[in-house]
Design an enzyme around this catalytic site. Structure first.
Site, short mmCIF file in Angstrom:
data_model
loop_
_atom_site.label_atom_id
_atom_site.label_comp_id
_atom_site.label_asym_id
_atom_site.label_seq_id
_atom_site.Cartn_x
_atom_site.Cartn_y
_atom_site.Cartn_z
N GLY A 100 0.82 -1.22 0.00
CA GLY A 100 0.00 0.00 0.00
C GLY A 100 0.85 1.26 0.00
CG ASN A 101 3.45 2.07 3.17
OD1 ASN A 101 2.49 2.77 3.50
ND2 ASN A 101 4.03 1.22 3.99
CE LYS A 105 -1.57 -2.93 7.30
NZ LYS A 105 -0.50 -3.33 6.37
CE LYS A 157 1.30 -5.81 0.49
NZ LYS A 157 1.98 -5.54 1.73
CE LYS A 216 6.46 -5.97 1.98
NZ LYS A 216 5.45 -5.42 2.89
#
Lengths: 300, 300
Positions: free
Chosen positions: B10-11, B121, B205, B262
């Site tokens: 998203g970043n 988050k 995500k 991640k």
């Protein structure tokens, strides 16, 4: 198995004064989900929905936060996300084990559609006359007036092509209930070199539903809203149309901001496919399907 | 044909100070679309994306308009609509004739996930220290601090089940590029009598992408962000990890608000499937795929 496309009115999902995502909206969606669950039994079901009140309210939110104005393609996509999610969740709670899927649907419109200079689609809340005057002055907005006040009008170009029809067909053939075409689809127009660009407009969800219904070979198109039928004497609503041909329906000359697009969508579907279209109240869904409530449209 | 799942950060799609739906966001999405178009050649492609900055900004918009607070399931669904639409449109402009589809994806989480009392988050904008203090006081928000300031932390429960996996598989088999799992999926938890309710949380995500990748039998999982690899010495970032086993990667103990999820997503995918996971920069997508940039994770 009968294949039916159901179009749910945005006004039936979010009523005047209610907030998107609020418990009140979820109550309305629960009623819609009850009806959809009943309609799905023994039928292949595609669900589309409007977003008029919701898209107008998200536009106001974006404005209140002081950012740059968002265009209606992006805001419409946001409403598709929220409404599609809530609708799918509520239907899943009623149909355990039935595969459900919600597709974001893009629709091509003509960049030079006359709608861009002639807005007809009411969105957002109702404003009192003075506030509407001020917005007309400061923003150049146009308005639609009815007994509840003034509502902003935005362009509503004709839907030409739905990009995701193959996906819808595949999923229907695999027995999914498919939610798609939210808010009339997200409008894009052809740009340069085969690219597409977003468009600041809201496509009419009933016309989009008619296009989807034709594209997937539906037997029936159900346009469900908060009004129980088409009336010959709108807005008095004493003289209900029970059955009509497309020609008879069009000859009533109903207004563009109200029953007009429903009548046109029902007429097109009936003419082009030989199928039956029904217009009526969300709460009467099964009765409209059976021809025992609402208005039934058929070519002959 | 190789099947790959790509997770876009998203970043990387909305940078600090940019507005959702703005030309700046569309420029970022165009870069992502260039890379996705290149990745799709000769491969079966599934795209997921984050929504951290976007969901936080929509929460602020809803607040600025003075309505009741929206929950993160609904706001997340809104961001899925907008990001999914823009991403699909930009990819279509680069891959004419290739069937594309975006699914709204719901994900089941446990109602009693420990994340609900232990938010990890980061979402929304960065706040200066004084403002973060005030929000901690007035709202009970928790914060994550890095060199750019303070970011709100929200619960990020573990994704247990993606409802739309059958649909994703069907569409992949019919040669569609599938965009799904936006924002980590829209989180729902089991309520009474088989019903589902929305949850005020944002699922990671990357963990969601790992679950989708496992579910569709992907050969590779690519986690693409604005950081070019995993580093042993975060945040100094001098000592890059080129290759690692899941165990080696986990032993680095990277922070939950940053590379932690991640690393965990890559490790899970590699362990459970025997496939390869790559972590790297969005601009290096093809190089990360080929193992020539980023960090490559494999069980043995």
């Amino acid at each position: 198995m009968n294949r039916i496309v159901v179009a749910l009115g945005g006004n039936a999902l979010l009523r005047h004064g209610q907030d998107p995502g609020s418990p009140a909206e979820i109550d309305n969606l629960a009623i819609a989900a009850d009806n959809l669950a009943a309609l799905s039994v023994g039928r292949s079901l595609i669900v589309t929905h409007g977003n008029g009140p919701q898209v107008g309210l998200l536009a106001l939110r974006a404005e209140a936060a002081g950012g740059p104005p968002s265009t209606l393609d992006v805001l419409g996509a946001e409403t598709d996300g929220a409404i599609g999610y809530l609708l799918e969740r509520e239907v899943r709670s009623r149909l355990p084990g039935v595969p459900l899927v919600t597709l974001l649907t893009q629709v091509e419109v003509a960049a030079d559609d006359p709608a861009f200079t002639h807005p007809t689609k009411p969105i957002g809340p109702f404003y009192p006359a003075e506030q509407a005057d001020a917005l007309r002055e400061s923003r150049g907005w146009r308005f639609w007036e009815d007994s509840r006040g003034f509502r902003r009008l935005v362009p509503s170009p004709i839907p030409l092509r739905v990009f995701q029809l193959d996906a819808v067909r595949l999923l229907l053939e695999a027995d999914h209930v498919v939610i798609c075409g939210g808010g009339g689809g997200i409008p894009v127009a052809r740009g340069e070199h085969g690219s597409f660009r977003g468009v600041d407009a809201v496509v009419d969800k009933d016309l989009l539903a008619a296009l989807v219904a034709e594209g997937v070979g539906a037997d029936m198109l159900l346009l469900l809203t908060d009004v129980d039928a088409v009336y010959r004497d709108f807005p008095e609503c004493q003289d209900r149309v029970e059955r009509a041909t497309p020609q008879e329906l069009r000859s009533l000359g109903l207004p563009a901001g109200s029953m007009g697009p429903k009548v046109e969508a029902a007429a097109r579907f009936a003419e082009r496919t030989g199928g039956v279209a029904g217009i009526g109240c969300l709460d009467d869904a099964l009765l409209v399907l059976a021809g025992k409530a609402g208005t039934r449209v058929r070519s002959s």
